[in-house]
Structures are given as C-alpha cells and as structure tokens.
Design a protein around this motif. Structure first.
Motif, PDB file in Angstrom:
ATOM      1  N   HIS A 165      36.790  50.112  47.710  1.00 27.28           N
ATOM      2  CA  HIS A 165      36.930  50.830  46.450  1.00 27.28           C
ATOM      3  C   HIS A 165      37.551  52.198  46.671  1.00 27.28           C
ATOM      4  CE1 HIS A 165      34.484  47.618  44.929  1.00 27.28           C
ATOM      5  NE2 HIS A 165      34.675  48.088  43.718  1.00 27.28           N
TER       6      HIS A 165
ATOM      7  N   TRP B  18      40.461  46.518  59.813  1.00 34.19           N
ATOM      8  CA  TRP B  18      40.597  46.171  58.393  1.00 34.19           C
ATOM      9  C   TRP B  18      40.242  44.719  58.108  1.00 34.19           C
ATOM     10  CZ3 TRP B  18      39.994  49.774  55.256  1.00 34.19           C
ATOM     11  CH2 TRP B  18      40.504  51.050  55.478  1.00 34.19           C
ATOM     12  N   GLU B  19      40.547  43.800  59.001  1.00 34.05           N
ATOM     13  CA  GLU B  19      40.244  42.389  58.749  1.00 34.05           C
ATOM     14  C   GLU B  19      38.733  42.163  58.652  1.00 34.05           C
ATOM     15  OE1 GLU B  19      40.975  38.058  60.823  1.00 34.05           O
ATOM     16  OE2 GLU B  19      42.445  39.638  61.163  1.00 34.05           O
TER      17      GLU B  19
ATOM     18  N   ALA C  60      37.354  43.710  55.469  1.00 31.60           N
ATOM     19  CA  ALA C  60      37.635  42.860  54.306  1.00 31.60           C
ATOM     20  C   ALA C  60      36.634  41.707  54.221  1.00 31.60           C
ATOM     21  CB  ALA C  60      39.061  42.326  54.371  1.00 31.60           C
ATOM     22  N   GLY C  61      36.342  41.083  55.335  1.00 30.42           N
ATOM     23  CA  GLY C  61      35.383  39.982  55.337  1.00 30.42           C
ATOM     24  C   GLY C  61      33.990  40.422  54.946  1.00 30.42           C
TER      25      GLY C  61
ATOM     26  N   ALA D  48      33.163  43.134  53.109  1.00 24.00           N
ATOM     27  CA  ALA D  48      33.117  43.694  51.756  1.00 24.00           C
ATOM     28  C   ALA D  48      33.359  42.653  50.666  1.00 24.00           C
ATOM     29  CB  ALA D  48      34.147  44.812  51.628  1.00 24.00           C
ATOM     30  N   ALA D  49      33.937  41.527  51.020  1.00 25.84           N
ATOM     31  CA  ALA D  49      34.310  40.520  50.021  1.00 25.84           C
ATOM     32  C   ALA D  49      33.099  39.983  49.260  1.00 25.84           C
ATOM     33  CB  ALA D  49      35.039  39.364  50.703  1.00 25.84           C
ATOM     34  N   GLY D  50      33.242  39.933  47.948  1.00 27.50           N
ATOM     35  CA  GLY D  50      32.249  39.299  47.100  1.00 27.50           C
ATOM     36  C   GLY D  50      30.959  40.069  46.881  1.00 27.50           C
TER      37      GLY D  50
ATOM     38  N   ARG E 267      43.849  46.971  49.949  1.00 24.23           N
ATOM     39  CA  ARG E 267      44.206  45.588  50.291  1.00 24.23           C
ATOM     40  C   ARG E 267      43.044  44.865  50.967  1.00 24.23           C
ATOM     41  NH1 ARG E 267      50.301  46.795  52.456  1.00 24.23           N
ATOM     42  NH2 ARG E 267      51.251  46.892  50.389  1.00 24.23           N
ATOM     43  N   SER E 268      42.154  45.626  51.559  1.00 25.73           N
ATOM     44  CA  SER E 268      41.010  45.044  52.267  1.00 25.73           C
ATOM     45  C   SER E 268      39.754  45.003  51.411  1.00 25.73           C
ATOM     46  CB  SER E 268      40.736  45.842  53.546  1.00 25.73           C
ATOM     47  OG  SER E 268      41.876  45.801  54.382  1.00 25.73           O
ATOM     48  N   GLY E 269      39.879  45.342  50.138  1.00 27.17           N
ATOM     49  CA  GLY E 269      38.749  45.245  49.221  1.00 27.17           C
ATOM     50  C   GLY E 269      37.909  46.493  49.099  1.00 27.17           C
TER      51      GLY E 269
END
Length: 117
Positions: free
Chosen positions: A108, A74-75, A78-79, A81-83, A104-106
C-alpha cells in the motif's frame, strides 16, 4: 511507538506494535489506530486476525540498521502480502525509487527513514 498504556494515557491517536507484542496479544488494543511490524506470514496473519489497521513488513531490502539480516525481496513480499485484509507497507532499505516496485508487489506504500533524509 509500542507502549499501549502510554498511548491510552495521553490520548494518542494510536500505537505501533513490535512483532513480539503482536504475537502475544489476545485482542486488539483499545486505541483508535493500531499497526504492527511483521517479518513473516504468521505475524501478518495475526495482525489481520486482530483487525489491526495496517502492518509494516520488513526487511524488504538490506538495511544499515540490521546489517547481515536476510531480506525478503519483492517477490517474497508480494507472496506474503497477497490477499490480506489489511494494508501492508514495505520497510527496509526503501527510498522513493522503490514506490513502483512496492505497488507492483501489492504494498500500500513504503515506510522509510534514511531514504527521506
């Protein structure tokens, strides 16, 4: 699934591309909906550049279909998928219990096969 010509021929609503197809494209396919599989930052960036409607990022967790393949976790998901300017769905070892971690990890949402059955 990944046959753009067939999707166009039969008037399908869209197509889902394999990561290798995505990276070989010069332009978005001429279909209403277009998504792609992605496994890294370069593939996600390409999907966004081409203006695709969504990407499916995998594998987040270990899967039965790809035993021994490294998973993102998940970490890292998240990195990656961010932005991004397109929705990213989590795939790989998912079940309904992963929905909160995905949000929580961004993500959808989550995509799954075995977890549904």
């Amino acid at each position: 699934n990944c046959d753009v010509a067939l999707a166009q021929k039969v008037g399908a609503d869209g197509v889902h591309l394999k990561a290798a197809q995505l990276m070989a494209l010069n332009a978005r396919p001429d279909v209403e909906w277009c998504g792609a599989s992605a496994h890294n930052a370069a593939e996600l960036a390409r999907a966004a550049e081409l203006g695709l409607d969504f990407a499916v990022l995998s594998p987040v967790k270990p899967t039965l279909s790809h035993p021994g393949s490294p998973s993102l976790g998940w970490e890292k998901f998240a990195g990656l998928a961010a932005g991004l300017a397109l929705p990213v769905y989590a795939l790989g070892g998912m079940d309904n219990a992963d929905m909160v971690a995905a949000w929580r990890s961004g993500a959808h949402g989550i995509a799954m096969q075995r977890g549904v059955w």
